[in-house]
Design an enzyme around this catalytic site. Structure first.
Site, PDB file in Angstrom:
ATOM      1  N   MET A  16       7.153 -10.450   6.118  1.00 17.59           N
ATOM      2  CA  MET A  16       8.418  -9.834   6.523  1.00 17.59           C
ATOM      3  C   MET A  16       9.030 -10.535   7.739  1.00 17.59           C
ATOM      4  SD  MET A  16       9.246  -7.496   4.433  1.00 17.59           S
ATOM      5  CE  MET A  16      10.452  -6.458   5.250  1.00 17.59           C
ATOM      6  N   LYS A  78       1.788  -5.422  11.681  1.00 21.33           N
ATOM      7  CA  LYS A  78       1.126  -4.337  10.960  1.00 21.33           C
ATOM      8  C   LYS A  78       1.333  -3.040  11.746  1.00 21.33           C
ATOM      9  CE  LYS A  78      -3.203  -3.622   8.544  1.00 21.33           C
ATOM     10  NZ  LYS A  78      -2.500  -3.573   7.260  1.00 21.33           N
ATOM     11  N   ALA A  79       1.902  -2.038  11.076  1.00 23.90           N
ATOM     12  CA  ALA A  79       2.258  -0.802  11.774  1.00 23.90           C
ATOM     13  C   ALA A  79       1.008  -0.095  12.291  1.00 23.90           C
ATOM     14  CB  ALA A  79       3.033   0.112  10.828  1.00 23.90           C
ATOM     15  N   SER A 131      14.422  -2.082   4.819  1.00 21.68           N
ATOM     16  CA  SER A 131      14.105  -1.932   3.398  1.00 21.68           C
ATOM     17  C   SER A 131      14.534  -3.161   2.629  1.00 21.68           C
ATOM     18  CB  SER A 131      14.799  -0.705   2.816  1.00 21.68           C
ATOM     19  OG  SER A 131      14.495  -0.619   1.442  1.00 21.68           O
ATOM     20  N   LYS A 185      14.226   5.924   7.054  1.00 24.08           N
ATOM     21  CA  LYS A 185      13.523   4.947   6.204  1.00 24.08           C
ATOM     22  C   LYS A 185      12.380   5.626   5.441  1.00 24.08           C
ATOM     23  CE  LYS A 185      11.966   1.170   4.345  1.00 24.08           C
ATOM     24  NZ  LYS A 185      10.592   0.920   4.437  1.00 24.08           N
ATOM     25  N   HIS A 188      13.852   7.501   2.634  1.00 26.88           N
ATOM     26  CA  HIS A 188      14.237   6.503   1.628  1.00 26.88           C
ATOM     27  C   HIS A 188      13.031   6.203   0.730  1.00 26.88           C
ATOM     28  CE1 HIS A 188      13.930   2.308   0.327  1.00 26.88           C
ATOM     29  NE2 HIS A 188      15.234   2.316   0.165  1.00 26.88           N
ATOM     30  N   ASN A 189      11.887   5.968   1.347  1.00 21.26           N
ATOM     31  CA  ASN A 189      10.697   5.644   0.558  1.00 21.26           C
ATOM     32  C   ASN A 189      10.246   6.835  -0.286  1.00 21.26           C
ATOM     33  OD1 ASN A 189      10.888   3.306   2.072  1.00 21.26           O
ATOM     34  ND2 ASN A 189       8.706   3.142   2.422  1.00 21.26           N
ATOM     35  N   GLU A 192      12.347   6.921  -3.200  1.00 20.98           N
ATOM     36  CA  GLU A 192      11.923   5.794  -4.053  1.00 20.98           C
ATOM     37  C   GLU A 192      10.733   6.215  -4.938  1.00 20.98           C
ATOM     38  OE1 GLU A 192      11.433   2.078  -1.785  1.00 20.98           O
ATOM     39  OE2 GLU A 192       9.540   1.813  -2.858  1.00 20.98           O
ATOM     40  N   TYR A 193       9.785   6.921  -4.369  1.00 19.51           N
ATOM     41  CA  TYR A 193       8.640   7.400  -5.156  1.00 19.51           C
ATOM     42  C   TYR A 193       9.132   8.271  -6.321  1.00 19.51           C
ATOM     43  CZ  TYR A 193       4.654   6.260  -2.002  1.00 19.51           C
ATOM     44  OH  TYR A 193       3.679   5.635  -1.265  1.00 19.51           O
ATOM     45  N   LYS A 263       1.290   3.205  -0.151  1.00 20.22           N
ATOM     46  CA  LYS A 263       0.999   2.774   1.223  1.00 20.22           C
ATOM     47  C   LYS A 263       1.211   3.896   2.224  1.00 20.22           C
ATOM     48  CE  LYS A 263       0.964  -2.136   1.293  1.00 20.22           C
ATOM     49  NZ  LYS A 263       1.585  -3.362   1.762  1.00 20.22           N
ATOM     50  N   ARG A 290       0.917   9.766  -8.422  1.00 25.96           N
ATOM     51  CA  ARG A 290       0.186   8.528  -8.124  1.00 25.96           C
ATOM     52  C   ARG A 290      -1.267   8.857  -7.784  1.00 25.96           C
ATOM     53  NH1 ARG A 290       3.810   4.152  -4.745  1.00 25.96           N
ATOM     54  NH2 ARG A 290       5.806   4.557  -5.741  1.00 25.96           N
ATOM     55  N   ARG A 448       1.828  40.007   0.956  1.00 29.59           N
ATOM     56  CA  ARG A 448       1.501  39.615   2.344  1.00 29.59           C
ATOM     57  C   ARG A 448       1.424  40.836   3.251  1.00 29.59           C
ATOM     58  NH1 ARG A 448       5.191  36.454   5.071  1.00 29.59           N
ATOM     59  NH2 ARG A 448       3.542  35.454   6.270  1.00 29.59           N
TER      60      ARG A 448
HETATM   61  N1  LIG Z   1       6.124  -5.817   2.938  1.00 30.49           N
HETATM   62  C1  LIG Z   1       7.230  -5.095   2.792  1.00 30.49           C
HETATM   63  O1  LIG Z   1       7.857  -5.023   1.746  1.00 30.49           O
HETATM   64  C2  LIG Z   1       7.750  -4.354   3.981  1.00 30.49           C
HETATM   65  C3  LIG Z   1       9.013  -3.779   3.944  1.00 30.49           C
HETATM   66  C4  LIG Z   1       9.502  -3.154   5.066  1.00 30.49           C
HETATM   67  C5  LIG Z   1       8.732  -3.087   6.207  1.00 30.49           C
HETATM   68  N2  LIG Z   1       7.488  -3.623   6.214  1.00 30.49           N
HETATM   69  C6  LIG Z   1       6.720  -3.549   7.453  1.00 30.49           C
HETATM   70  O2  LIG Z   1       6.898  -4.757   8.164  1.00 30.49           O
HETATM   71  C7  LIG Z   1       5.755  -5.016   8.975  1.00 30.49           C
HETATM   72  C8  LIG Z   1       5.233  -6.408   8.672  1.00 30.49           C
HETATM   73  O3  LIG Z   1       4.821  -6.455   7.300  1.00 30.49           O
HETATM   74  P1  LIG Z   1       4.139  -7.761   6.694  1.00 30.49           P
HETATM   75  O4  LIG Z   1       3.801  -7.391   5.281  1.00 30.49           O
HETATM   76  O5  LIG Z   1       5.010  -8.935   6.955  1.00 30.49           O
HETATM   77  O6  LIG Z   1       2.860  -7.990   7.612  1.00 30.49           O
HETATM   78  P2  LIG Z   1       1.489  -7.123   7.756  1.00 30.49           P
HETATM   79  O7  LIG Z   1       0.510  -7.673   6.790  1.00 30.49           O
HETATM   80  O8  LIG Z   1       1.783  -5.672   7.723  1.00 30.49           O
HETATM   81  O9  LIG Z   1       1.033  -7.542   9.242  1.00 30.49           O
HETATM   82  C9  LIG Z   1       0.624  -8.833   9.559  1.00 30.49           C
HETATM   83  C10 LIG Z   1       1.230  -9.263  10.869  1.00 30.49           C
HETATM   84  O10 LIG Z   1       0.874  -8.356  11.923  1.00 30.49           O
HETATM   85  C11 LIG Z   1       0.275  -9.109  12.986  1.00 30.49           C
HETATM   86  N3  LIG Z   1      -0.646  -8.273  13.728  1.00 30.49           N
HETATM   87  C12 LIG Z   1      -1.528  -7.387  13.232  1.00 30.49           C
HETATM   88  N4  LIG Z   1      -2.215  -6.794  14.232  1.00 30.49           N
HETATM   89  C13 LIG Z   1      -1.766  -7.343  15.398  1.00 30.49           C
HETATM   90  C14 LIG Z   1      -2.078  -7.166  16.764  1.00 30.49           C
HETATM   91  N5  LIG Z   1      -3.007  -6.279  17.152  1.00 30.49           N
HETATM   92  N6  LIG Z   1      -1.407  -7.904  17.686  1.00 30.49           N
HETATM   93  C15 LIG Z   1      -0.475  -8.792  17.303  1.00 30.49           C
HETATM   94  N7  LIG Z   1      -0.126  -9.003  16.010  1.00 30.49           N
HETATM   95  C16 LIG Z   1      -0.767  -8.284  15.075  1.00 30.49           C
HETATM   96  C17 LIG Z   1      -0.385 -10.259  12.267  1.00 30.49           C
HETATM   97  O11 LIG Z   1      -0.697 -11.284  13.169  1.00 30.49           O
HETATM   98  P3  LIG Z   1      -1.842 -12.353  12.776  1.00 30.49           P
HETATM   99  O12 LIG Z   1      -1.171 -13.383  11.929  1.00 30.49           O
HETATM  100  O13 LIG Z   1      -2.274 -12.899  14.095  1.00 30.49           O
HETATM  101  O14 LIG Z   1      -2.929 -11.612  12.076  1.00 30.49           O
HETATM  102  C18 LIG Z   1       0.711 -10.628  11.282  1.00 30.49           C
HETATM  103  O15 LIG Z   1       1.759 -11.337  11.890  1.00 30.49           O
HETATM  104  C19 LIG Z   1       4.753  -3.913   8.651  1.00 30.49           C
HETATM  105  O16 LIG Z   1       4.847  -2.893   9.603  1.00 30.49           O
HETATM  106  C20 LIG Z   1       5.212  -3.403   7.303  1.00 30.49           C
HETATM  107  O17 LIG Z   1       4.843  -2.059   7.084  1.00 30.49           O
HETATM  108  C21 LIG Z   1       6.991  -4.277   5.140  1.00 30.49           C
END
Ligand SMILES: NC(=O)c1ccc[n+]([C@@H]2O[C@H](COP(=O)([O-])OP(=O)(O)OC[C@H]3O[C@@H](n4cnc5c(N)ncnc54)[C@H](OP(=O)(O)O)[C@@H]3O)[C@@H](O)[C@H]2O)c1
Length: 482
Positions: A16, A78-79, A131, A185, A188-189, A192-193, A263, A290, A448
């Site tokens: 992302m 990563k959230a 999104s 958001k 929204h999800n 979506e489900y 998720k 699901r 009740r």
């Molecule tokens: N995928 C989708 O369709 C989508 C859509 C909307 C929003 N999102 C949200 O966007 C965000 C990113 O998603 P993603 O799929 O691209 O990545 P991700 O797999 O959720 O996260 C990986 C990223 O987080 C970093 N990270 C994890 N722990 C960390 C820490 N303690 N300190 C610093 N960096 C850390 C990782 O760094 P390293 O490389 O060093 O491990 C990497 O850059 C997430 O919150 C996700 O929920 C995703």
């Protein structure tokens, strides 16, 4: 140390973040600083995309130094703990007036907590729903930022430049303060489900009742995509159903294990709806559907639990398909109506001013639930901003009037023939619940009061009452203990 040349920075360069950074870099006037905990991702992105002219940085100090003031950073990590860790590091190098945007899928209550804590340092914190997945991040997502009005002044033009565009309008708005963006958001999800589940139920009913092949049903969905149901999800459904597995030459849908993953954001939506007292039954049933699919050990009861003696076969396949289309449309209207109810209730509870019509408008492009239908929602709220139930707006009322007979017939057929249709049927029950002049909730209040002295109101006079159930069963006035 880098010179301060970048007007925006991105922290987190997985799927992302790297795509969002490329999107930002492709827009006129942006210079994008990038940082990732593991340096290889930063190096890789710079090497793969020289055209973006990124400013690569390898420490938080260098990242901050590369940004012009007010420093603006979008976190895409990563959230959860990852988000907190990055915020902690940024706060060491940012100054009052700077802006930290969390574009991850954070739970809105975490965003409220973070916004409060970060505000105390003088730095602005914006929780932003993003999104559209990977492609949306690169080409134009639907963006749902919360946060302060002050940060929107800086962020607005940047976000407008990278958002999806629907009918000439960028799919972004300042949704509301603190956690409002992530809340919207999340809903929204949740929608979506429900939207995905009603499509899946329609497919299952058609397949089981008419014997049509996935490829034939793909044609039906493609046809539906030219009418009221036109949407990204209907469009991709046709694509998935048409796909043939290269190994087996069978429809791919028959090769994929029938256990749906999740998720968590659908579950958050259902949980939040329960906490707010909003009956979002379609969204909750979609989440449960699901969960049910993902318990093979329980599903091994097939053949143990009795079902109807005979399978249903549609006598007139075309007529049946049309009834399913109408049932899908009606159930979808209910799911969106329930979703907007959650947003209204959340706004009231958390003190946000959220324009529901604008929320529908920014979902028209970039995001997974983009659909023709959303224009009708914007129009409904433009006509009546205080509409208590979305589906009572004239357009939806008429659509439901036109589809309810088919909807009832399909739910009845599904029940009689043992085809699970949890969202079709729970949406219909919800619809009839709202229509009912009187509900059996009166009996529940009686129960009740019987076991817990929870009291009740009377239809014929003011006050709160209790029946002395274990005494002489006379009625007394009581203190309201609802
Ligand atoms: N995928 C989708 O369709 C989508 C859509 C909307 C929003 N999102 C949200 O966007 C965000 C990113 O998603 P993603 O799929 O691209 O990545 P991700 O797999 O959720 O996260 C990986 C990223 O987080 C970093 N990270 C994890 N722990 C960390 C820490 N303690 N300190 C610093 N960096 C850390 C990782 O760094 P390293 O490389 O060093 O491990 C990497 O850059 C997430 O919150 C996700 O929920 C995703």
């Amino acid at each position: 140390m880098s010179e301060a040349t970048a007007n925006i920075g991105v922290v987190g360069l997985a799927v992302m973040g790297s795509n969002l950074a490329r999107n930002l870099a492709s827009r006129e006037g942006n210079t994008v600083a990038i940082f990732n905990r593991s340096h290889d991702k930063t190096e890789h992105l710079v090497a793969e995309h020289p055209e973006a002219e990124f400013v690569p940085t390898f420490s938080y100090e260098e990242f901050a130094a590369s940004l012009t003031v007010p420093r603006t950073a979008i976190i895409m990590v990563k959230a959860g703990a990852g988000t907190d860790a990055v915020i902690e590091e940024l706060l060491k190098v940012f100054e009052p007036g700077d802006i930290i945007v969390d574009g991850g899928n954070a739970l809105f209550t975490d965003t409220i907590r973070r916004e409060k804590a970060v505000r105390e340092t003088g730095v602005n914190f914006v929780g932003m729903g993003v999104s559209g997945g990977e492609e949306g991040a690169l080409l134009g997502p639907s963006l749902m930022p919360g946060g302060s009005d002050e940060s929107w002044v800086t962020l607005g033009p940047i976000l407008r430049s990278i958002a999806a565009v629907a009918e000439g309008e960028p799919c972004v708005t300042h949704v509301g303060h603190d956690g409002a963006g992530h809340f919207v958001k999340m809903v929204h999800n949740g929608i979506e489900y429900a939207d995905m589940q009603v499509i899946a139920e329609a497919y299952d009913l058609i397949r089981r009742a008419t014997g049509k092949t996935p490829a034939e049903i793909a044609d039906i969905f493609a046809e539906w995509n030219t009418g009221d149901l036109e949407s990204y999800l209907i469009e991709i459904t046709a694509e998935v159903l048409r796909q043939v597995d290269a190994d087996t030459d069978k429809p791919l849908v028959d090769i994929i294990v029938d256990q749906a993953g999740a998720k968590g954001t659908g579950g958050w939506t259902a949980q939040t709806a329960i906490d707010l007292g909003v009956p979002a039954s379609g969204i909750a049933e979609a989440v449960f559907a699901r969960s049910l699919s993902s318990h093979p050990e329980q599903r091994a009861t097939t053949g143990v639990l009795p079902g109807p003696a005979e399978e249903f076969t549609a006598f007139d396949a075309d007529a049946f398909v049309e009834q399913v289309r109408l049932a899908l449309y009606a159930s979808k209207i209910v799911a969106y109506s329930q979703g907007f109810d959650i947003i209204r209730a959340g706004a009231a509870h958390y003190g946000w001013t959220i324009d529901l019509g604008t929320v529908a408008a920014i979902w028209r492009g970039g995001c997974i639930i983009r659909a023709r239908f959303l224009n009708r929602i914007t129009e409904a709220y433009a006509e009546s901003a205080d509409l208590p139930v979305l589906m009572t707006a004239p357009f939806f009322r008429e659509a439901l009037a036109a589809s309810q007979d088919a909807w009832r017939a399909i739910v009845a057929t599904a029940a009689a023939s043992g085809i699970p249709s949890p969202v079709f049927s729970s949406s219909l029950a919800y619809y009839d619940g709202l229509r009912a002049g009187r509900l059996p909730a009166a009996l529940i209040q009686g129960q009740r009061d019987f076991f817990g002295a929870h009291t009740y109101k009377r239809v014929d006079k003011d006050g709160t009452f209790h029946t002395l159930w274990s005494g002489d069963r006379s009625e007394v006035e009581a203190v309201d203990t609802h």
